[in-house]
Motif scaffolding. Structure first.
Motif, short mmCIF file in Angstrom:
data_model
loop_
_atom_site.label_atom_id
_atom_site.label_comp_id
_atom_site.label_asym_id
_atom_site.label_seq_id
_atom_site.Cartn_x
_atom_site.Cartn_y
_atom_site.Cartn_z
N GLY A 43 -6.82 -3.71 15.32
CA GLY A 43 -5.74 -3.14 16.14
C GLY A 43 -4.75 -4.18 16.61
O GLY A 43 -3.99 -3.94 17.52
N ILE A 44 -4.75 -5.33 16.00
CA ILE A 44 -3.89 -6.40 16.46
C ILE A 44 -2.76 -6.59 15.46
O ILE A 44 -2.99 -6.59 14.25
CB ILE A 44 -4.67 -7.74 16.56
CG1 ILE A 44 -5.98 -7.54 17.30
CG2 ILE A 44 -3.80 -8.83 17.19
CD1 ILE A 44 -5.88 -7.23 18.76
N ASP A 45 -1.57 -6.76 15.97
CA ASP A 45 -0.43 -7.00 15.09
C ASP A 45 -0.40 -8.47 14.71
O ASP A 45 -0.31 -9.34 15.57
CB ASP A 45 0.85 -6.59 15.80
CG ASP A 45 2.02 -6.57 14.84
OD1 ASP A 45 1.78 -6.30 13.65
OD2 ASP A 45 3.14 -6.83 15.28
N ASN A 46 -0.51 -8.75 13.46
CA ASN A 46 -0.58 -10.13 13.01
C ASN A 46 -0.12 -10.17 11.56
O ASN A 46 -0.69 -9.48 10.72
CB ASN A 46 -2.04 -10.62 13.13
CG ASN A 46 -2.20 -12.07 12.72
OD1 ASN A 46 -1.40 -12.61 11.97
ND2 ASN A 46 -3.25 -12.69 13.22
N ASP A 47 0.93 -10.92 11.29
CA ASP A 47 1.44 -10.93 9.92
C ASP A 47 0.56 -11.79 9.01
O ASP A 47 0.82 -11.92 7.84
CB ASP A 47 2.89 -11.41 9.87
CG ASP A 47 3.05 -12.85 10.30
OD1 ASP A 47 2.18 -13.34 11.05
OD2 ASP A 47 4.04 -13.48 9.90
N LEU A 48 -0.48 -12.38 9.56
CA LEU A 48 -1.38 -13.18 8.74
C LEU A 48 -2.71 -12.46 8.53
O LEU A 48 -3.75 -13.07 8.40
CB LEU A 48 -1.60 -14.55 9.39
CG LEU A 48 -0.38 -15.48 9.30
CD1 LEU A 48 -0.56 -16.69 10.17
CD2 LEU A 48 -0.13 -15.91 7.85
N ILE A 49 -2.67 -11.13 8.51
CA ILE A 49 -3.85 -10.36 8.11
C ILE A 49 -3.65 -9.95 6.66
O ILE A 49 -2.68 -9.28 6.32
CB ILE A 49 -4.06 -9.13 9.02
CG1 ILE A 49 -4.37 -9.60 10.45
CG2 ILE A 49 -5.20 -8.26 8.49
CD1 ILE A 49 -4.50 -8.48 11.45
N ILE A 50 -4.56 -10.36 5.83
CA ILE A 50 -4.39 -10.17 4.39
C ILE A 50 -5.54 -9.32 3.86
O ILE A 50 -6.71 -9.61 4.15
CB ILE A 50 -4.37 -11.52 3.65
CG1 ILE A 50 -3.26 -12.40 4.23
CG2 ILE A 50 -4.15 -11.34 2.16
CD1 ILE A 50 -3.77 -13.61 4.94
N GLY A 51 -5.20 -8.33 3.08
CA GLY A 51 -6.23 -7.49 2.49
C GLY A 51 -6.83 -8.16 1.26
O GLY A 51 -6.11 -8.75 0.46
N ALA A 52 -8.15 -8.10 1.13
CA ALA A 52 -8.82 -8.68 -0.03
C ALA A 52 -9.62 -7.59 -0.72
O ALA A 52 -9.92 -6.57 -0.13
CB ALA A 52 -9.73 -9.82 0.39
N ASP A 53 -9.94 -7.81 -1.98
CA ASP A 53 -10.69 -6.81 -2.73
C ASP A 53 -12.12 -7.23 -3.01
O ASP A 53 -12.83 -6.55 -3.72
CB ASP A 53 -9.97 -6.49 -4.04
CG ASP A 53 -8.69 -5.73 -3.79
OD1 ASP A 53 -8.75 -4.76 -3.03
OD2 ASP A 53 -7.64 -6.13 -4.32
N GLU A 54 -12.52 -8.34 -2.43
CA GLU A 54 -13.89 -8.84 -2.62
C GLU A 54 -14.26 -8.87 -4.10
O GLU A 54 -15.23 -8.25 -4.53
CB GLU A 54 -14.87 -8.00 -1.81
CG GLU A 54 -15.97 -8.87 -1.22
CD GLU A 54 -16.59 -8.24 0.03
OE1 GLU A 54 -17.40 -7.34 -0.13
OE2 GLU A 54 -16.26 -8.69 1.14
N GLU A 55 -13.45 -9.57 -4.87
CA GLU A 55 -13.66 -9.61 -6.31
C GLU A 55 -14.47 -10.84 -6.68
O GLU A 55 -14.02 -11.96 -6.52
CB GLU A 55 -12.32 -9.63 -7.03
CG GLU A 55 -11.55 -8.35 -6.81
CD GLU A 55 -10.18 -8.36 -7.43
OE1 GLU A 55 -9.65 -7.29 -7.71
OE2 GLU A 55 -9.62 -9.46 -7.63
#
Lengths: 361, 340
Positions: A49-61
């Motif tokens: 719930g935090i606004d942060n432009d350094l949150i990156i989605g990963a696909d755990e590949e």
């Protein structure tokens, strides 16, 4: 690559079975006023719930390295994301990698052992596992992932302790300790743990293996520790034995602590007061992880070699090892060698016999 | 590296043109350089391009709100992908247009350009192609896209990923061909004659396929990952980084480099970090991780020193289309232009 004098960015790996409270801890880390900026690599967008432009989605590949090492799996997506993040160096102080509840932490850790670019720019700080006090005992029975996450942990946040009775809490701690007696364990409600207890731990820093001795070897400072052992003999035993012998009179928790021997996941500790022969020990250790590395999740050691005035320290994840001379033995410091293996179905006697043969004549 | 192997022995005898290089200070890390006409465009790690004209004037142009993850150029324009989820097109006159914005603001990891004007990019597992007419299509692959390359003929896109490469004709409905090989494939290039496809892998090796029959070509033996490859002007050899020499794989015969020894050129006590073959002549520029830049004649290995070793690795290296100007930059933003 050129040598960089810049500090390597610390990376904390946050694991935990589904519903244990990882996101709660992550939200706390991001929202607390600590003056630090974290880049966060998550699997589920939107939970934070935090606004942060350094949150990156990963696909755990995960992929297998083509190096003939069957358990050498690496998170390729993490390599890519860390590479991209390094272009924004200076915009954040540390990185947190959240894994899914069903993930094995090993590929994440191994990424830091095998990838040169990752090693040049970042360092693995610690594996932090959030566990649910109410459900962990059940998950340890039916979910191998949960067991892996406990076995792999440097720090365990035992959460939701308000939902269990003291005997239930004692039981779940006993089960955790049967698997991993070396991790720092913190009892929490809603993940209320001091952030300094989960971040900047230096658990993979060879230079700081010394500082880890209390948990790592014998005397955990924590009041919840059940395997205190100030007895010279105990390091040759499984820790649950130490616990059997000592906990009642040493501590008197009044919890009626029971001893749990996990059927397959366990730790094994080795000790020698006599110096080791490096020409025997190194090949033995390498052979051991080459043949048994799939079973060995984590390994660590502080070693005294014959004819060597420096302490040698090593650590490993499955088949990957790294080690170095750490510093000179101090005057009056006992030159002892200590090793710890955490793993599944470890061939205990074979390891003990092999180790004994490495003692210098 | 041992001091005994410093380049000093050669530095005295090697022909040097270092005093003819025009230094340029970019002031920030540089990840690539392209030429738009006669203007060298240095790509910063974050946000900004720096245009440097022949007279040495530098102008900065912000294009992304964050890191620039990949760029491609055809000499007339540059296309870039950023961690702001945008695909940006930059023209020589400095005009900037947003070609696409990812709906979820995912990172645009890779971009590629087709000579006819089509653009490709990827975000996560999805590769996108936008034709010159503006028609957009997408295709998902099995894992995050490692690299993109258009074939030299026809509208065909190679998408590298885990365990191989997908060859996709965006304008055809046929199921794309997949070239298999275990492991993580990152960069991908077609040979100029369209006969071979080569990927750089996460391991320190290249993998290639002969496109006619998907026959495998393993190119191994590197101490570090191969991050820079460049086809020679005649298209017969592939120059590669990753070792302390340039490794040059021969592709002149129908079997490619199979059963042949690669050429070994320009040995130095430092790793090759960038290679850029001259567009017309039998010459390549080589950048090293110690900051050295050499020009090397491929046929006999003769070397000319363009830049002495310095603090940081060479991270960008390119010729203009005529082959009359070489641009380079190091990780710390120290850059230069050398006019032949």
């Amino acid at each position: 690559m050129s040598e960089t004098t810049a500090e390597k960015i610390p990376v904390t790996v946050l694991t935990g079975y589904l519903g244990a409270g990882k996101t709660t801890l992550l939200n706390r880390i991001l929202s607390e006023n600590h003056g630090k900026k974290y880049a966060v690599i998550v699997n589920e967008f939107g939970e934070i719930g935090i606004d942060n432009d350094l949150i990156i989605g990963a696909d755990e590949e995960v992929f297998e390295m083509n190096n003939g090492c069957i358990c050498c799996t690496v998170r390729g997506d993490l390599v890519r994301i860390l590479d991209g993040l390094m272009k924004r160096k200076g915009k954040f102080d540390a990185i947190i990698v959240e894994t899914t509840g069903l993930a094995d932490p090993a590929p994440v850790a191994q990424t830091f052992f095998v990838d040169e670019d990752v090693q040049n720019n970042a360092r693995l700080d610690a594996v932090v596992t959030v566990a649910d006090a109410k459900w962990l005992s059940d998950r340890l029975k039916d979910a191998p992932e949960a067991k892996n996450q406990i076995a792999f942990a440097d720090v365990i946040v035992l959460n939701k302790t308000d939902l269990v009775t003291p005997p239930e809490l004692a039981e779940v701690e006993g089960r955790i300790r049967a698997i991993n007696p070396y991790a720092k364990l913190h009892r929490t409600q809603r993940c209320q743990v001091a952030l300094s207890d989960v971040l900047e731990r230096g658990a993979f820093d060879l230079d700081r293996i010394l500082e880890l001795e209390p948990e790592f070897l014998a005397a955990d400072e924590h009041d919840h520790d059940h395997e205190h052992c100030h007895d010279e003999n105990c390091t040759h035993e499984h820790h649950h034995h130490d616990h059997d012998h000592h906990h009642d009179h040493d501590h008197g928790h009044g919890h009626g602590m029971k001893h749990y021997h996990d059927e397959d996941m366990q730790s094994l500790s080795l000790h020698s007061d006599k110096p080791l022969d490096p020409n025997k020990f190194m090949p033995w250790l390498q052979q051991l992880v080459a043949t048994e590395g799939q079973k060995i999740l984590r390994s660590k050691g502080i070693l005294a070699f014959s004819g060597d005035d420096d302490r040698y320290v090593f650590q490993g994840v499955h088949m990957m090892l790294e080690g170095d001379h750490q510093r000179a033995w101090k005057e009056g410091e006992p030159r002892q060698s200590r090793l710890v293996f955490i793993g599944r179905e470890l061939p205990e006697q074979t390891i003990r016999d092999g180790f004994e043969r490495c003692i210098a004549a | 590296m041992s001091k005994a192997f410093e380049q000093s022995d050669n530095a005295g005898s090697i022909v040097s043109v270092t005093d003819r290089v025009r230094p340029v200070e970019i002031g920030a890390p540089v990840s690539a350089v392209h030429f738009l006409g006669e203007t060298a465009v240095f790509v910063g790690d974050e946000e900004t391009l720096t245009f440097v004209t022949g007279s040495g004037e530098a102008a900065r142009l912000p294009i992304h709100d964050g890191a620039i993850l990949g760029t491609a150029s055809d000499g007339k324009r540059i296309v870039s992908g950023g961690d702001d989820g945008k695909v940006i097109e930059i023209k020589a006159d400095g005009s900037v247009a947003t070609l696409a914005t990812d709906a979820k603001r995912r990172w645009i990891d890779n971009v590629a350009l087709h000579p006819d004007g089509a653009v490709a990019w990827s975000a996560g597992k999805t590769a996108f192609v936008r034709s010159a007419k503006g028609e957009e299509k997408s295709r998902d692959v099995i894992s995050t896209v490692g690299g993109l390359a258009f074939a030299p003929k026809g509208l065909r896109l190679a998408i590298s990923h885990y365990n191989g490469v997908t060859l996709w004709f965006p304008n055809m409905t046929a199921v794309p061909e997949v070239l298999d090989w275990a492991g993580s494939h990152l960069g991908v290039v077609f040979s100029p004659d369209n006969k071979f496809l080569v990927t750089s892998m996460h391991e320190p090796s290249l993998h290639g396929w002969r496109l006619a029959d998907a026959r495998h070509m393993r190119m191994t033996g590197y101490p570090t990952r191969v991050k820079s490859v460049s086809w020679s002007a005649d298209g017969k050899s592939l120059a590669t980084s990753g070792a302390d020499t340039v490794i040059l794989w021969p592709f002149a015969s129908k079997d490619g480099p199979m059963g042949k020894e690669p050429g070994i050129l320009a040995p130095m006590p430092s790793r090759v970090s960038m290679v850029a073959c001259h567009p017309k002549q039998d010459v390549m520029a080589v950048g090293y991780s110690d900051g050295t830049v050499l020009m090397v004649r491929i046929s006999d290995g003769a070397e000319i020193l363009v830049r002495r070793k310095a603090e940081q690795a060479i991270t960008a290296l390119a010729w203009n289309a005529q082959g009359s100007v070489l641009a380079f930059a190091a990780a710390d933003g120290n850059a230069g232009l050398f006019t032949l």
